[in-house]
Design an enzyme around this catalytic site. Structure first.
Site, PDB file in Angstrom:
ATOM      1  N   GLY A 158      15.054 -15.160  11.377  1.00  0.00           N
ATOM      2  CA  GLY A 158      14.516 -16.141   9.950  1.00  0.00           C
ATOM      3  C   GLY A 158      13.143 -15.706  10.025  1.00  0.00           C
ATOM      4  O   GLY A 158      12.311 -14.543  10.728  1.00  0.00           O
ATOM      5  N   ARG A 159      12.345 -16.517   9.298  1.00  0.00           N
ATOM      6  CA  ARG A 159      10.750 -16.406   9.428  1.00  0.00           C
ATOM      7  C   ARG A 159      10.768 -16.095  10.775  1.00  0.00           C
ATOM      8  O   ARG A 159      10.028 -15.406  11.174  1.00  0.00           O
ATOM      9  CB  ARG A 159      10.921 -17.599   8.932  1.00  0.00           C
ATOM     10  CG  ARG A 159      10.340 -17.530   7.522  1.00  0.00           C
ATOM     11  CD  ARG A 159      10.750 -19.005   6.678  1.00  0.00           C
ATOM     12  NE  ARG A 159      11.312 -19.997   6.858  1.00  0.00           N
ATOM     13  CZ  ARG A 159      12.191 -21.073   5.898  1.00  0.00           C
ATOM     14  NH1 ARG A 159      11.893 -21.287   5.362  1.00  0.00           N
ATOM     15  NH2 ARG A 159      13.368 -21.820   6.985  1.00  0.00           N
ATOM     16  N   THR A 238      11.992 -20.973  21.684  1.00  0.00           N
ATOM     17  CA  THR A 238      11.187 -22.245  20.986  1.00  0.00           C
ATOM     18  C   THR A 238      11.997 -22.787  20.021  1.00  0.00           C
ATOM     19  O   THR A 238      10.888 -23.511  19.430  1.00  0.00           O
ATOM     20  CB  THR A 238       9.834 -20.945  20.504  1.00  0.00           C
ATOM     21  OG1 THR A 238      10.565 -20.422  19.617  1.00  0.00           O
ATOM     22  CG2 THR A 238       9.448 -20.969  21.863  1.00  0.00           C
ATOM     23  N   ARG A 240      15.587 -24.620  19.958  1.00  0.00           N
ATOM     24  CA  ARG A 240      16.143 -25.802  19.761  1.00  0.00           C
ATOM     25  C   ARG A 240      16.568 -25.638  21.442  1.00  0.00           C
ATOM     26  O   ARG A 240      17.726 -24.612  21.562  1.00  0.00           O
ATOM     27  CB  ARG A 240      16.930 -26.139  18.561  1.00  0.00           C
ATOM     28  CG  ARG A 240      16.211 -26.525  17.197  1.00  0.00           C
ATOM     29  CD  ARG A 240      16.142 -28.303  17.278  1.00  0.00           C
ATOM     30  NE  ARG A 240      15.266 -29.013  16.461  1.00  0.00           N
ATOM     31  CZ  ARG A 240      13.796 -28.133  15.688  1.00  0.00           C
ATOM     32  NH1 ARG A 240      13.168 -27.754  16.904  1.00  0.00           N
ATOM     33  NH2 ARG A 240      13.324 -28.837  15.023  1.00  0.00           N
ATOM     34  N   GLU A 269      16.315 -33.538  24.878  1.00  0.00           N
ATOM     35  CA  GLU A 269      14.643 -34.083  25.040  1.00  0.00           C
ATOM     36  C   GLU A 269      14.390 -35.612  24.197  1.00  0.00           C
ATOM     37  O   GLU A 269      14.974 -35.696  23.985  1.00  0.00           O
ATOM     38  CB  GLU A 269      14.075 -33.208  23.703  1.00  0.00           C
ATOM     39  CG  GLU A 269      13.675 -31.817  23.991  1.00  0.00           C
ATOM     40  CD  GLU A 269      13.008 -31.145  22.812  1.00  0.00           C
ATOM     41  OE1 GLU A 269      13.537 -30.003  22.259  1.00  0.00           O
ATOM     42  OE2 GLU A 269      12.127 -32.076  22.097  1.00  0.00           O
ATOM     43  N   HIS A 287       7.141 -29.149  23.467  1.00  0.00           N
ATOM     44  CA  HIS A 287       7.861 -28.773  22.594  1.00  0.00           C
ATOM     45  C   HIS A 287       6.423 -29.177  21.525  1.00  0.00           C
ATOM     46  O   HIS A 287       6.411 -29.690  20.481  1.00  0.00           O
ATOM     47  CB  HIS A 287       8.559 -29.879  21.687  1.00  0.00           C
ATOM     48  CG  HIS A 287       9.507 -29.752  20.421  1.00  0.00           C
ATOM     49  ND1 HIS A 287      10.783 -30.396  20.319  1.00  0.00           N
ATOM     50  CD2 HIS A 287       9.284 -29.093  19.770  1.00  0.00           C
ATOM     51  CE1 HIS A 287      11.441 -29.645  19.602  1.00  0.00           C
ATOM     52  NE2 HIS A 287      10.132 -28.601  18.742  1.00  0.00           N
ATOM     53  N   GLY A 289       5.672 -26.214  19.373  1.00  0.00           N
ATOM     54  CA  GLY A 289       5.461 -24.434  18.478  1.00  0.00           C
ATOM     55  C   GLY A 289       4.811 -25.247  17.655  1.00  0.00           C
ATOM     56  O   GLY A 289       3.914 -23.913  17.483  1.00  0.00           O
TER      57      GLY A 289
END
Ligand code: GLV
Ligand code: GLV
Length: 324
Positions: A158-159, A238, A240, A269, A287, A289
């Site tokens: 994806g992006r 990075t 889930r 988490e 977490h 990112g």
């Protein structure tokens, strides 16, 4: 008289976003704490709210959505939205929105920070110097791994996955990717090759996860798939946590199959498998990112603009569902 909308915000997000809502006369209830609101608190507050800005750590489930009778918009302060029952929100004609694109560079950069930190043993080496153990240059001190010219496997192009791959061009890497559909422009730009997951795992020196968490991607990297990975490979996540079976990952690291791992996300988490922090060849981040000042400000503005757009114009700027 203009109606004043009431918005619940599950944590203090940057003022850049809150100001936009205040300027329009909205009343804000901000849960200003380090921990998420309890489910009871959320249910109580949401009863009178028109909009909700929430985080990936807030579970916005069917029960909560069902009891929020005035709610028109759920704006997730994140790009991932696995924490929200989107199908049920759609049924209740509630818009769900996210914060795509703006956090892509920050997350891709952080992915690279992990690739380099693990392969160059940055965290371990820094601790070594700080503790006064550096006694001079040594031929075999902190030998790491080459990155340049190696093969990078992107799981989910994806992006963010694509942005990580574009950065890999600077390191002259061969790029493989797994994706539901071919990405022709991406291939032309980076020379990336689309392969099956099994092939990617068998041939990549670095495997980096960038797919969303769905029922299909839960434990996508389970024990069997981790055992397919090339001996001495490095895993980066990075995206889930639950995409990787964390216990199986610990086994793969202990057995020496994997040379290391760089993790920004965890299966449960904020709990972390107790053995991970004892391992020298893993780098563990909390977490972060999208955690740059610029990006978080922009995410706050984007979440606020989505709330305003739904409440005042009946449409979202960054919708993840189509409730109408
Ligand atoms: C962060 O993990 C996000 O989905 O934005
Ligand atoms: C994130 O949402 C991505 O598209 O990679």
């Amino acid at each position: 008289m203009k109606k004043s909308f009431r918005i619940y915000v599950t944590r203090k997000i940057p003022d850049a976003g809150l100001e936009l809502l205040k300027e329009r006369g909205y009343s804000l209830i901000v849960h200003d704490s380090e921990t998420p609101p309890t489910k009871e608190e959320l249910a109580r507050e949401l009863k009178d709210c028109d909009g909700l800005i929430c985080l990936l750590s807030d579970s916005i489930d069917r029960e909560l959505i069902g009891s929020a009778r005035r709610l028109k918009v759920i704006a997730n302060y994140a790009v991932g939205f696995n924490n929200i029952d989107v199908d049920f929100a759609t049924k209740r004609k509630i818009f769900v929105t996210n914060t795509p694109d703006i956090l892509t560079p920050a997350t891709a950069d952080l992915t690279w920070a992990l690739i380099l930190a693990v392969s160059k043993r940055i965290v371990e080496a820094d601790a070594f110097v700080r503790s006064g153990r550096f006694k001079g240059w040594q031929p075999e001190l902190f030998l790491g791994y080459d990155v340049t010219g190696k093969t990078l496997g992107i799981v989910g192009a994806g992006r963010i996955g694509q942005a990580v791959a574009r950065r890999a061009k600077g390191f002259e890497m061969n790029i493989l990717y797994v994706s539901n559909s071919p990405k022709e422009q991406f291939e032309a730009e980076t020379g990336a090759k689309r392969v099956e997951l099994e092939e990617l795992l068998k041939t990549s020196d670095f495997v980096s996860i960038h797919c969303p968490l769905t029922q299909k991607t839960f434990h996508l990297l389970d024990g069997t798939r981790l055992r397919l990975m090339k001996h001495g490979a490095i895993l980066i996540n990075t995206a889930r946590g639950p995409v990787v079976d964390e216990t199986a990952l610990v086994d793969a690291l202990k057995s020496g199959r994997l040379a290391g791992a760089g993790l920004d996300v965890y299966e449960n988490e904020p709990q972390i498998h107790p053995e991970l922090p004892t391992m020298k060849n893993v780098v563990l981040l909390p977490h972060i990112g999208s955690a740059t000042t610029e990006t978080r400000n922009e995410m706050a503005r984007m979440a606020a603009k989505n709330v305003i757009s739904v409440l005042e114009k009946g449409k979202a700027v960054n919708p993840v569902n189509s409730p109408c």
